[in-house]
Design a protein around this motif. Structure first.
Motif, PDB file in Angstrom:
ATOM      1  N   LEU A 148      10.337   3.774  -5.533  1.00 30.45           N
ATOM      2  CA  LEU A 148       9.414   4.993  -5.699  1.00 30.45           C
ATOM      3  C   LEU A 148       7.960   4.716  -5.583  1.00 30.45           C
ATOM      4  CD1 LEU A 148      11.724   6.758  -8.389  1.00 30.45           C
ATOM      5  CD2 LEU A 148      12.097   6.699  -6.071  1.00 30.45           C
ATOM      6  N   TYR A 149       7.426   5.682  -5.072  1.00 27.19           N
ATOM      7  CA  TYR A 149       5.922   5.718  -4.916  1.00 27.19           C
ATOM      8  C   TYR A 149       5.108   4.913  -3.843  1.00 27.19           C
ATOM      9  CZ  TYR A 149       7.761   7.631  -9.386  1.00 27.19           C
ATOM     10  OH  TYR A 149       8.646   8.316 -10.293  1.00 27.19           O
ATOM     11  N   ALA A 150       5.119   5.223  -2.886  1.00 21.07           N
ATOM     12  CA  ALA A 150       4.364   4.346  -1.724  1.00 21.07           C
ATOM     13  C   ALA A 150       3.117   5.091  -1.544  1.00 21.07           C
ATOM     14  CB  ALA A 150       5.292   4.306  -0.599  1.00 21.07           C
ATOM     15  N   TYR A 151       2.064   4.328  -1.500  1.00 16.65           N
ATOM     16  CA  TYR A 151       0.693   4.736  -1.192  1.00 16.65           C
ATOM     17  C   TYR A 151       0.547   4.907   0.308  1.00 16.65           C
ATOM     18  CZ  TYR A 151      -4.098   5.549  -2.653  1.00 16.65           C
ATOM     19  OH  TYR A 151      -5.480   6.185  -2.783  1.00 16.65           O
ATOM     20  N   PRO A 152      -0.039   6.086   0.836  1.00 16.54           N
ATOM     21  CA  PRO A 152       0.254   6.304   2.383  1.00 16.54           C
ATOM     22  C   PRO A 152      -0.345   5.028   3.222  1.00 16.54           C
ATOM     23  CG  PRO A 152      -1.140   7.839   1.220  1.00 16.54           C
ATOM     24  CD  PRO A 152      -0.529   7.236   0.161  1.00 16.54           C
ATOM     25  N   GLY A 193      16.217   9.608  10.654  1.00 18.81           N
ATOM     26  CA  GLY A 193      17.196  10.442   9.631  1.00 18.81           C
ATOM     27  C   GLY A 193      16.493  10.094   8.239  1.00 18.81           C
ATOM     28  N   ILE A 194      15.509   9.394   7.994  1.00 18.72           N
ATOM     29  CA  ILE A 194      14.859   9.226   6.614  1.00 18.72           C
ATOM     30  C   ILE A 194      14.466  10.309   5.875  1.00 18.72           C
ATOM     31  CG2 ILE A 194      12.332   9.050   7.302  1.00 18.72           C
ATOM     32  CD1 ILE A 194      12.513   6.659   5.407  1.00 18.72           C
ATOM     33  N   ALA A 195      14.880  10.447   4.548  1.00 17.24           N
ATOM     34  CA  ALA A 195      14.357  11.794   3.720  1.00 17.24           C
ATOM     35  C   ALA A 195      13.090  11.475   3.348  1.00 17.24           C
ATOM     36  CB  ALA A 195      15.253  11.917   2.595  1.00 17.24           C
ATOM     37  N   LEU A 196      12.131  12.391   3.274  1.00 18.25           N
ATOM     38  CA  LEU A 196      10.832  12.289   2.961  1.00 18.25           C
ATOM     39  C   LEU A 196      10.169  13.126   1.740  1.00 18.25           C
ATOM     40  CD1 LEU A 196       8.639  11.717   6.213  1.00 18.25           C
ATOM     41  CD2 LEU A 196       9.058  10.054   4.735  1.00 18.25           C
ATOM     42  N   ARG A 197       9.884  12.501   0.673  1.00 19.20           N
ATOM     43  CA  ARG A 197       9.229  13.256  -0.408  1.00 19.20           C
ATOM     44  C   ARG A 197       7.994  13.238  -0.678  1.00 19.20           C
ATOM     45  NH1 ARG A 197      11.180  16.115  -5.024  1.00 19.20           N
ATOM     46  NH2 ARG A 197       9.906  16.003  -6.782  1.00 19.20           N
ATOM     47  N   THR A 198       7.344  14.055  -0.998  1.00 17.94           N
ATOM     48  CA  THR A 198       5.786  14.120  -1.495  1.00 17.94           C
ATOM     49  C   THR A 198       5.607  14.921  -2.667  1.00 17.94           C
ATOM     50  OG1 THR A 198       3.568  13.992  -0.576  1.00 17.94           O
ATOM     51  CG2 THR A 198       4.905  15.930  -0.058  1.00 17.94           C
ATOM     52  N   PHE A 246       8.577  18.289   4.778  1.00 19.68           N
ATOM     53  CA  PHE A 246       9.279  17.428   4.056  1.00 19.68           C
ATOM     54  C   PHE A 246      10.529  17.792   3.319  1.00 19.68           C
ATOM     55  CE2 PHE A 246       4.747  16.711   3.638  1.00 19.68           C
ATOM     56  CZ  PHE A 246       4.521  15.467   3.980  1.00 19.68           C
ATOM     57  N   ASP A 247      11.443  16.880   3.109  1.00 16.80           N
ATOM     58  CA  ASP A 247      12.659  17.079   2.484  1.00 16.80           C
ATOM     59  C   ASP A 247      12.619  17.633   1.232  1.00 16.80           C
ATOM     60  OD1 ASP A 247      14.720  15.873   4.816  1.00 16.80           O
ATOM     61  OD2 ASP A 247      12.992  14.638   4.605  1.00 16.80           O
ATOM     62  N   TRP A 248      11.757  17.171   0.372  1.00 27.99           N
ATOM     63  CA  TRP A 248      11.472  17.315  -0.974  1.00 27.99           C
ATOM     64  C   TRP A 248      10.143  17.328  -1.388  1.00 27.99           C
ATOM     65  CZ3 TRP A 248      16.246  18.429  -2.368  1.00 27.99           C
ATOM     66  CH2 TRP A 248      17.333  17.605  -2.145  1.00 27.99           C
ATOM     67  N   LEU A 249       9.721  18.079  -2.217  1.00 25.29           N
ATOM     68  CA  LEU A 249       8.142  18.233  -2.336  1.00 25.29           C
ATOM     69  C   LEU A 249       7.862  19.066  -3.773  1.00 25.29           C
ATOM     70  CD1 LEU A 249       5.854  20.134   0.151  1.00 25.29           C
ATOM     71  CD2 LEU A 249       5.659  20.505  -2.312  1.00 25.29           C
ATOM     72  N   GLY A 250       7.130  18.357  -4.403  1.00 20.21           N
ATOM     73  CA  GLY A 250       6.833  18.651  -5.756  1.00 20.21           C
ATOM     74  C   GLY A 250       5.367  19.212  -6.007  1.00 20.21           C
ATOM     75  N   VAL A 251       5.096  20.124  -6.432  1.00 18.35           N
ATOM     76  CA  VAL A 251       3.459  20.864  -6.598  1.00 18.35           C
ATOM     77  C   VAL A 251       3.288  20.629  -8.061  1.00 18.35           C
ATOM     78  CG1 VAL A 251       2.052  22.706  -6.298  1.00 18.35           C
ATOM     79  CG2 VAL A 251       3.961  22.236  -4.612  1.00 18.35           C
ATOM     80  N   PHE A 252       2.253  20.193  -8.449  1.00 18.19           N
ATOM     81  CA  PHE A 252       1.377  20.071  -9.774  1.00 18.19           C
ATOM     82  C   PHE A 252       0.156  20.765  -9.715  1.00 18.19           C
ATOM     83  CE2 PHE A 252       3.613  15.847  -9.326  1.00 18.19           C
ATOM     84  CZ  PHE A 252       4.380  15.892 -10.803  1.00 18.19           C
ATOM     85  N   THR A 253       0.038  21.535 -10.969  1.00 21.45           N
ATOM     86  CA  THR A 253      -1.315  22.431 -10.976  1.00 21.45           C
ATOM     87  C   THR A 253      -2.219  21.168 -11.350  1.00 21.45           C
ATOM     88  OG1 THR A 253      -0.455  23.122 -13.034  1.00 21.45           O
ATOM     89  CG2 THR A 253      -0.264  24.599 -11.260  1.00 21.45           C
ATOM     90  N   TYR A 254      -3.656  21.257 -11.296  1.00 24.51           N
ATOM     91  CA  TYR A 254      -4.486  20.621 -11.766  1.00 24.51           C
ATOM     92  C   TYR A 254      -4.706  20.466 -12.999  1.00 24.51           C
ATOM     93  CZ  TYR A 254      -8.897  18.534 -12.820  1.00 24.51           C
ATOM     94  OH  TYR A 254     -10.203  17.694 -13.392  1.00 24.51           O
ATOM     95  N   LYS A 302      21.908  -1.246   3.002  1.00 22.48           N
ATOM     96  CA  LYS A 302      21.662  -0.999   1.421  1.00 22.48           C
ATOM     97  C   LYS A 302      20.474  -0.399   1.037  1.00 22.48           C
ATOM     98  CE  LYS A 302      24.882  -5.041   0.515  1.00 22.48           C
ATOM     99  NZ  LYS A 302      24.926  -6.281  -0.543  1.00 22.48           N
ATOM    100  N   ILE A 303      19.283  -0.455   1.908  1.00 25.25           N
ATOM    101  CA  ILE A 303      18.186   0.120   1.406  1.00 25.25           C
ATOM    102  C   ILE A 303      18.264   1.455   1.942  1.00 25.25           C
ATOM    103  CG2 ILE A 303      15.720   0.068   1.799  1.00 25.25           C
ATOM    104  CD1 ILE A 303      15.680  -2.728   2.738  1.00 25.25           C
ATOM    105  N   VAL A 304      18.175   2.540   0.879  1.00 31.89           N
ATOM    106  CA  VAL A 304      18.373   3.874   1.217  1.00 31.89           C
ATOM    107  C   VAL A 304      17.273   4.520   2.290  1.00 31.89           C
ATOM    108  CG1 VAL A 304      19.855   4.308  -0.916  1.00 31.89           C
ATOM    109  CG2 VAL A 304      17.267   4.701  -0.754  1.00 31.89           C
ATOM    110  N   LYS A 305      17.707   5.218   2.871  1.00 35.10           N
ATOM    111  CA  LYS A 305      16.686   6.014   3.805  1.00 35.10           C
ATOM    112  C   LYS A 305      15.953   7.190   3.217  1.00 35.10           C
ATOM    113  CE  LYS A 305      18.088   2.871   6.793  1.00 35.10           C
ATOM    114  NZ  LYS A 305      18.637   2.002   5.715  1.00 35.10           N
ATOM    115  N   TYR A 306      15.096   6.881   2.462  1.00 35.21           N
ATOM    116  CA  TYR A 306      14.511   7.476   1.443  1.00 35.21           C
ATOM    117  C   TYR A 306      12.882   7.041   1.210  1.00 35.21           C
ATOM    118  CZ  TYR A 306      13.527  10.484  -2.828  1.00 35.21           C
ATOM    119  OH  TYR A 306      12.993  11.373  -3.869  1.00 35.21           O
ATOM    120  N   LEU A 307      11.879   7.889   1.109  1.00 35.46           N
ATOM    121  CA  LEU A 307      10.629   7.427   0.937  1.00 35.46           C
ATOM    122  C   LEU A 307       9.775   8.571   0.191  1.00 35.46           C
ATOM    123  CD1 LEU A 307       8.819   4.890   1.581  1.00 35.46           C
ATOM    124  CD2 LEU A 307       8.094   6.132   3.719  1.00 35.46           C
ATOM    125  N   ASP A 308       9.289   7.890  -0.914  1.00 34.29           N
ATOM    126  CA  ASP A 308       8.320   8.946  -1.767  1.00 34.29           C
ATOM    127  C   ASP A 308       7.024   8.271  -1.691  1.00 34.29           C
ATOM    128  OD1 ASP A 308       7.355  10.280  -3.926  1.00 34.29           O
ATOM    129  OD2 ASP A 308       8.867  10.239  -5.267  1.00 34.29           O
TER     130      ASP A 308
END
Length: 505
Positions: A290-294, A352-357, A383-391, A310-316
């Motif tokens: 988890l947590y890859a710097y672009p 087929g990788i799932a991308l989260r940001t 993006f497959d998954w996306l989270g939004v934070f308020t500043y 074995k390495i899941v096709k998922y990148l956050d």
């Protein structure tokens, strides 16, 4: 360390209750402290009313997290009045930031333990001497130490980038009432450290690094956690092998920035090397990080992800924003066009990788044009998954002193608009899942209704993404939590899907 003369007898194996708040990295710290306490003779309990010692491991990332931490401390303090608790210990990030204030304003707290002082939990609990091993069962899984032959030198090394940023004042805590303001945390557990898993027997986190050197203007984590430092390669492997030997099938590697792993030890593509080695462990089913710097997503890293089943096709990849001016102000760099190229490179290398940001809306100076740039980017990237934070205006961060603050009402409007946009993208994407067969880790009965069970696929990270709801057990009369089953997706909703069991994996 201990602010109270009150003692807890270790002769009767005192019961200790833990509340762990915040991120998975904090959870690992809690597991380490529980392991240390267990090795010294304490007995863990899930019932706070039965605990003689209570520990709250706090988060201090944003205002909401700080308020949750304070509320939880006060809730646990009540057990000193109504329950059996005789000692209350506060640990974690809130201690690093507000140690003196906690001591002054919450007198019920008997001891505090900072993020770099985990081993001090023994003295804080009054259990400084290890006790004989007792065969009573623990509600947690005990991670035993790996073979000592796998151990390597444990001296801490730092990246040149971190040393430079320290000289530039990045880690300054001079105005804080925190833990040892003149000394940054340096603690880093290894494979020989006692640890109790609180995540069940199937999935476990491994912290491969601690701290962060990035200069992000909105973030105080480097001040709370110290400079970036990696665990030794062999130590991580030894812990992973020990976990799998005990039945763990999914390992999740975590750190503030896992893609920097090994740079402080002179490793090139250290994370790729580590993943390649861990993927060779027999009986391991899923391996994720988890947590890859672009700008650290290298061709070698993507090649390694694609190479191993074995390495899941998922990148956050937390991008934080897409508008160039905002990213520059955040001290992140890049822009929407660069990020779109990164997304395209990832999807081409790993089909087929799932991308989260995740993004921050309402950063000081963010204009309507900047926000529209972000929305257009989200539409294009899908993006497959996306989270939004308020500043969150965090004292001690560079952004705290920035002008042009965005009104809270506008920030919330932008958050809702961006999430509504992503909802439509996700709903359309999930429709394409119908008819697919996936391996699903079944986690248990749904909290919503006993008619449904819950699980997740390799495209779901623990606790942060959607859910696979199971309404048809197929050939089975009952399912076993913690096992993998082959499932067919039969329905799709905005973020979640419904499936039926086909077979056991």
């Amino acid at each position: 360390m201990i602010d109270s003369e009150q003692s807890v007898s270790s002769s009767s194996r005192p019961k200790v209750g833990f509340v762990s708040l915040g991120c998975p990295k904090n959870l690992v710290d809690s597991e380490v402290m529980m392991g240390l306490l267990d090795s010294a003779g304490a007995q863990m309990t899930n019932d706070a009313s039965e605990a003689e010692i209570l520990v709250v491991n706090t988060c201090s990332f944003i205002d909401k997290a700080k308020q949750e931490s304070v509320d939880t401390i006060l809730e646990m303090a009540q057990h000193k009045v109504d329950g059996k608790a005789r000692r209350l210990i506060v640990a974690g990030c809130l201690v690093e930031r507000y140690r003196d204030e906690i001591r002054k304003n919450i007198p019920e707290v008997d001891a505090v333990v900072g993020t770099g002082e985990l081993e001090a939990i023994l003295a804080a609990a009054g259990l400084s001497k290890p006790a004989p091993v007792i065969s009573e069962p623990s509600p947690f899984t005990i991670l035993t130490a790996a073979e000592a032959a796998a151990a390597t030198a444990t001296s801490i090394e730092f990246r040149a980038e971190g040393d430079l940023r320290e000289q530039q004042g990045r880690f300054s805590r001079s105005e804080w009432d925190g833990a040892e303001s003149s000394a940054l945390p340096q603690y880093l557990y290894d494979h020989t450290t006692p640890r109790l898993l609180a995540t069940g027997k199937t999935s476990a986190y491994i912290k491969i690094a601690e701290g962060c050197d990035h200069p992000c203007a909105f973030c105080v984590i480097p001040n709370l956690r110290g400079k970036f430092r990696s665990r030794r390669f062999e130590s991580v492997v030894a812990e992973a092998e020990s976990l799998v030997a005990q039945g763990v099938r999914e390992i999740v590697l975590i750190g503030q920035d896992t893609t920097c792993y090994g740079e402080d030890m002179g490793l090139k593509d250290g994370l790729a090397q580590l993943l390649d080695r861990l993927a060779q462990i027999p009986d391991l089913k899923w391996l994720r990080f988890l947590y890859a710097y672009p700008n650290k997503i290298t061709g070698k890293l993507l090649e390694t992800i694609a190479k191993h089943d074995k390495i899941v096709k998922y990148l956050d990849v937390p991008l934080q924003h897409a508008a160039g001016p905002v990213l520059k102000s955040m001290k992140r760099g890049a822009n929407a066009d660069i990020f779109l190229k990164t997304v395209a490179k990832v999807r081409e290398a790993v089909p087929g990788i799932a991308l989260r940001t995740s993004f921050i809306v309402g950063f000081p100076g963010e204009t309507e044009e900047d926000f529209e740039t972000l929305c257009n980017f989200v539409r294009a990237a899908k993006f497959d998954w996306l989270g939004v934070f308020t500043y969150s205006d965090e004292e001690g961060s560079k952004a705290f002193d920035f002008g042009e603050k965005v009104p809270p009402r506008v920030i919330e409007q932008r958050r809702k608009k961006l999430m509504k946009l992503q909802q439509g993208i996700s709903k359309k994407a999930k429709q394409n899942w119908v008819g697919r067969e996936l391996d699903v880790l079944v986690e248990g009965e749904s909290e919503e209704t006993p008619l449904l069970w819950e699980g997740r696929s390799e495209f779901h990270a623990p606790e942060i993404d959607g859910t696979v709801y199971i309404n048809d057990f197929g050939p089975f009369e009952e399912l076993t939590p913690g096992r993998f089953y082959r499932c067919e997706i039969t329905e799709a909703h905005d973020y979640d899907v419904v499936a039926r069991i086909v077979s056991e994996v």
